[in-house]
Design a protein around this motif. Structure first.
Motif, PDB file in Angstrom:
ATOM      1  N   ALA A  99     -17.091   5.920  13.232  1.00  0.00           N
ATOM      2  CA  ALA A  99     -15.885   6.522  12.654  1.00  0.00           C
ATOM      3  C   ALA A  99     -14.633   5.774  13.103  1.00  0.00           C
ATOM      4  N   PHE A 100     -14.631   5.350  14.363  1.00  0.00           N
ATOM      5  CA  PHE A 100     -13.486   4.583  14.862  1.00  0.00           C
ATOM      6  C   PHE A 100     -13.312   3.303  14.055  1.00  0.00           C
ATOM      7  N   PHE A 101     -14.438   2.646  13.747  1.00  0.00           N
ATOM      8  CA  PHE A 101     -14.349   1.415  12.962  1.00  0.00           C
ATOM      9  C   PHE A 101     -14.016   1.705  11.507  1.00  0.00           C
ATOM     10  N   SER A 102     -14.779   2.621  10.892  1.00  0.00           N
ATOM     11  CA  SER A 102     -14.658   2.821   9.444  1.00  0.00           C
ATOM     12  C   SER A 102     -13.303   3.390   9.045  1.00  0.00           C
ATOM     13  N   TYR A 103     -12.864   4.427   9.756  1.00  0.00           N
ATOM     14  CA  TYR A 103     -11.594   5.051   9.378  1.00  0.00           C
ATOM     15  C   TYR A 103     -10.436   4.580  10.250  1.00  0.00           C
ATOM     16  N   GLY A 104     -10.688   4.511  11.547  1.00  0.00           N
ATOM     17  CA  GLY A 104      -9.611   4.144  12.463  1.00  0.00           C
ATOM     18  C   GLY A 104      -9.147   2.711  12.309  1.00  0.00           C
ATOM     19  N   TYR A 105     -10.077   1.813  11.971  1.00  0.00           N
ATOM     20  CA  TYR A 105      -9.699   0.400  11.837  1.00  0.00           C
ATOM     21  C   TYR A 105      -9.722  -0.072  10.378  1.00  0.00           C
ATOM     22  N   ALA A 106     -10.901  -0.075   9.766  1.00  0.00           N
ATOM     23  CA  ALA A 106     -11.039  -0.677   8.435  1.00  0.00           C
ATOM     24  C   ALA A 106     -10.186   0.042   7.385  1.00  0.00           C
ATOM     25  N   HIS A 107     -10.354   1.346   7.277  1.00  0.00           N
ATOM     26  CA  HIS A 107      -9.642   2.090   6.233  1.00  0.00           C
ATOM     27  C   HIS A 107      -8.133   1.999   6.422  1.00  0.00           C
ATOM     28  N   GLN A 108      -7.693   2.142   7.664  1.00  0.00           N
ATOM     29  CA  GLN A 108      -6.258   2.078   7.933  1.00  0.00           C
ATOM     30  C   GLN A 108      -5.698   0.681   7.696  1.00  0.00           C
ATOM     31  N   SER A 109      -6.530  -0.337   7.874  1.00  0.00           N
ATOM     32  CA  SER A 109      -6.083  -1.711   7.645  1.00  0.00           C
ATOM     33  C   SER A 109      -5.983  -2.036   6.160  1.00  0.00           C
ATOM     34  N   LEU A 110      -6.846  -1.427   5.369  1.00  0.00           N
ATOM     35  CA  LEU A 110      -6.939  -1.783   3.956  1.00  0.00           C
ATOM     36  C   LEU A 110      -6.038  -0.947   3.054  1.00  0.00           C
ATOM     37  N   VAL A 111      -5.906   0.320   3.359  1.00  0.00           N
ATOM     38  CA  VAL A 111      -5.197   1.241   2.460  1.00  0.00           C
ATOM     39  C   VAL A 111      -3.729   1.342   2.858  1.00  0.00           C
ATOM     40  N   VAL A 112      -2.874   1.058   1.894  1.00  0.00           N
ATOM     41  CA  VAL A 112      -1.426   1.211   2.085  1.00  0.00           C
ATOM     42  C   VAL A 112      -1.013   2.458   1.305  1.00  0.00           C
ATOM     43  N   ASN A 113      -0.722   3.515   2.013  1.00  0.00           N
ATOM     44  CA  ASN A 113      -0.413   4.785   1.356  1.00  0.00           C
ATOM     45  C   ASN A 113       0.748   4.645   0.379  1.00  0.00           C
ATOM     46  N   GLY A 114       0.520   5.121  -0.839  1.00  0.00           N
ATOM     47  CA  GLY A 114       1.566   5.104  -1.848  1.00  0.00           C
ATOM     48  C   GLY A 114       1.772   3.768  -2.532  1.00  0.00           C
ATOM     49  N   ASN A 115       0.965   2.781  -2.188  1.00  0.00           N
ATOM     50  CA  ASN A 115       1.129   1.456  -2.797  1.00  0.00           C
ATOM     51  C   ASN A 115      -0.221   0.975  -3.324  1.00  0.00           C
ATOM     52  N   ALA A 116      -0.467   1.247  -4.590  1.00  0.00           N
ATOM     53  CA  ALA A 116      -1.755   0.918  -5.196  1.00  0.00           C
ATOM     54  C   ALA A 116      -1.978  -0.585  -5.279  1.00  0.00           C
ATOM     55  N   TYR A 117      -0.917  -1.336  -5.528  1.00  0.00           N
ATOM     56  CA  TYR A 117      -1.067  -2.777  -5.748  1.00  0.00           C
ATOM     57  C   TYR A 117      -1.377  -3.516  -4.446  1.00  0.00           C
ATOM     58  N   ASP A 118      -0.666  -3.179  -3.373  1.00  0.00           N
ATOM     59  CA  ASP A 118      -0.962  -3.806  -2.079  1.00  0.00           C
ATOM     60  C   ASP A 118      -2.347  -3.400  -1.584  1.00  0.00           C
ATOM     61  N   THR A 119      -2.695  -2.141  -1.805  1.00  0.00           N
ATOM     62  CA  THR A 119      -4.024  -1.669  -1.401  1.00  0.00           C
ATOM     63  C   THR A 119      -5.115  -2.429  -2.139  1.00  0.00           C
ATOM     64  N   PHE A 120      -4.939  -2.569  -3.440  1.00  0.00           N
ATOM     65  CA  PHE A 120      -5.952  -3.270  -4.244  1.00  0.00           C
ATOM     66  C   PHE A 120      -6.059  -4.731  -3.815  1.00  0.00           C
ATOM     67  N   ALA A 121      -4.920  -5.339  -3.522  1.00  0.00           N
ATOM     68  CA  ALA A 121      -4.931  -6.731  -3.059  1.00  0.00           C
ATOM     69  C   ALA A 121      -5.672  -6.848  -1.726  1.00  0.00           C
TER      70      ALA A 121
ATOM     71  N   LEU B 247      -9.376  -4.923 -16.375  1.00  0.00           N
ATOM     72  CA  LEU B 247      -9.352  -3.494 -16.674  1.00  0.00           C
ATOM     73  C   LEU B 247      -7.914  -3.005 -16.672  1.00  0.00           C
ATOM     74  N   LEU B 248      -7.652  -1.981 -17.464  1.00  0.00           N
ATOM     75  CA  LEU B 248      -6.310  -1.433 -17.565  1.00  0.00           C
ATOM     76  C   LEU B 248      -6.009  -0.553 -16.349  1.00  0.00           C
ATOM     77  N   ASN B 249      -4.889  -0.818 -15.698  1.00  0.00           N
ATOM     78  CA  ASN B 249      -4.442  -0.023 -14.552  1.00  0.00           C
ATOM     79  C   ASN B 249      -5.519   0.103 -13.474  1.00  0.00           C
ATOM     80  N   VAL B 250      -6.197  -0.991 -13.196  1.00  0.00           N
ATOM     81  CA  VAL B 250      -7.303  -0.938 -12.242  1.00  0.00           C
ATOM     82  C   VAL B 250      -6.815  -0.570 -10.844  1.00  0.00           C
ATOM     83  N   GLU B 251      -5.607  -1.002 -10.499  1.00  0.00           N
ATOM     84  CA  GLU B 251      -5.068  -0.676  -9.173  1.00  0.00           C
ATOM     85  C   GLU B 251      -4.872   0.829  -9.011  1.00  0.00           C
ATOM     86  N   GLU B 252      -4.321   1.444 -10.061  1.00  0.00           N
ATOM     87  CA  GLU B 252      -4.106   2.894 -10.009  1.00  0.00           C
ATOM     88  C   GLU B 252      -5.431   3.653  -9.980  1.00  0.00           C
ATOM     89  N   GLN B 253      -6.413   3.135 -10.717  1.00  0.00           N
ATOM     90  CA  GLN B 253      -7.731   3.775 -10.706  1.00  0.00           C
ATOM     91  C   GLN B 253      -8.349   3.723  -9.306  1.00  0.00           C
TER      92      GLN B 253
END
Length: 235
Positions: free
Chosen positions: A29-51, A127-133
């Protein structure tokens, strides 16, 4: 209630297995959510997250794999807890096991959302709006998991109550389990239904994160080191 040597052996095995998988789960859990998920997901920013997901696909796959480890570990822990806690209170031990399994089923649904995100990021066709999806599925993962963690909090409270009845399990661990369960319920109820109160949630997160962490970890360590080793004429 007299505990036979055979029962004690079963108790020791279930305690050790449950404790080991709790520790494995915490590390995953420390790796999956504490490190990986937090590193990849930018809250409120679909485009940066997708990148991030596109450029760090290996890390995202590792995150999903870690979630699958957690999923399997949760099932094993549910079984181990039931075996270990059954001599103390069979009906409540069964309730605790079912609550954890229900939580695990909800977690599986949440993980499925991450797999859908992986498919979106791996798709070479435009795909259309793939970042938002992708962001929608990531948000779905978070909301579903938060709802599951409310049930998980109930599981911890039942486990804490059962262990409080034992003469061999330290009362401090039982108290930490009860506190962790209550913290999970409060925290994830706020995150699921009252996201508009951001400042209040931030305060609760700062206060409740420590008991949420200590509850199962302390019990897991105790299970590995001492669980099922002490023979008493009663629990």
């Amino acid at each position: 209630m007299h505990i036979t040597t055979q029962k004690l052996s079963s108790q020791r095995k279930s305690a050790f297995i449950g404790g080991i998988f709790l520790i494995i789960m915490a590390a995953a859990a420390f790796f999956s959510y504490g490190y990986a998920h937090q590193s990849l997901v930018v809250n409120g920013n679909a485009y940066d997250t997708f990148a991030n997901l596109k450029s760090s696909s290996t890390l995202f796959k590792a995150e999903i794999f870690s979630w699958l480890i957690i999923l399997i570990a949760d099932i094993i822990v549910a079984w181990a807890f039931f075996i270990f806690l059954k001599p103390i209170h069979k009906q409540l031990a069964l309730l605790a096991a079912w609550l954890r399994l229900i939580y695990t089923a909800i977690l599986a649904i949440a993980i499925a959302h991450l797999i859908l995100v992986l498919l979106l990021t791996s798709n070479s066709a435009p795909l259309l709006n793939v970042e938002e999806q992708a962001m929608l599925f990531l948000n779905g993962f978070q909301v579903i998991w938060d709802m599951g963690l409310i049930i998980f909090g109930g599981h911890l409270m039942v486990v804490g109550y059962i262990t409080m009845q034992s003469s061999t399990i330290p009362k401090m661990i039982s108290f930490l389990l009860l506190l962790a369960g209550l913290s999970y319920i409060i925290m994830h109820t706020l995150l699921t239904f009252f996201l508009q109160f951001e400042k209040t949630i931030a305060i609760f997160q700062a206060i409740l994160s420590i008991p949420m962490l200590l509850g199962e970890i302390s019990f897991g360590i105790w299970l590995v080191v001492k669980g099922g080793k002490i023979i008493k004429n009663g629990y």
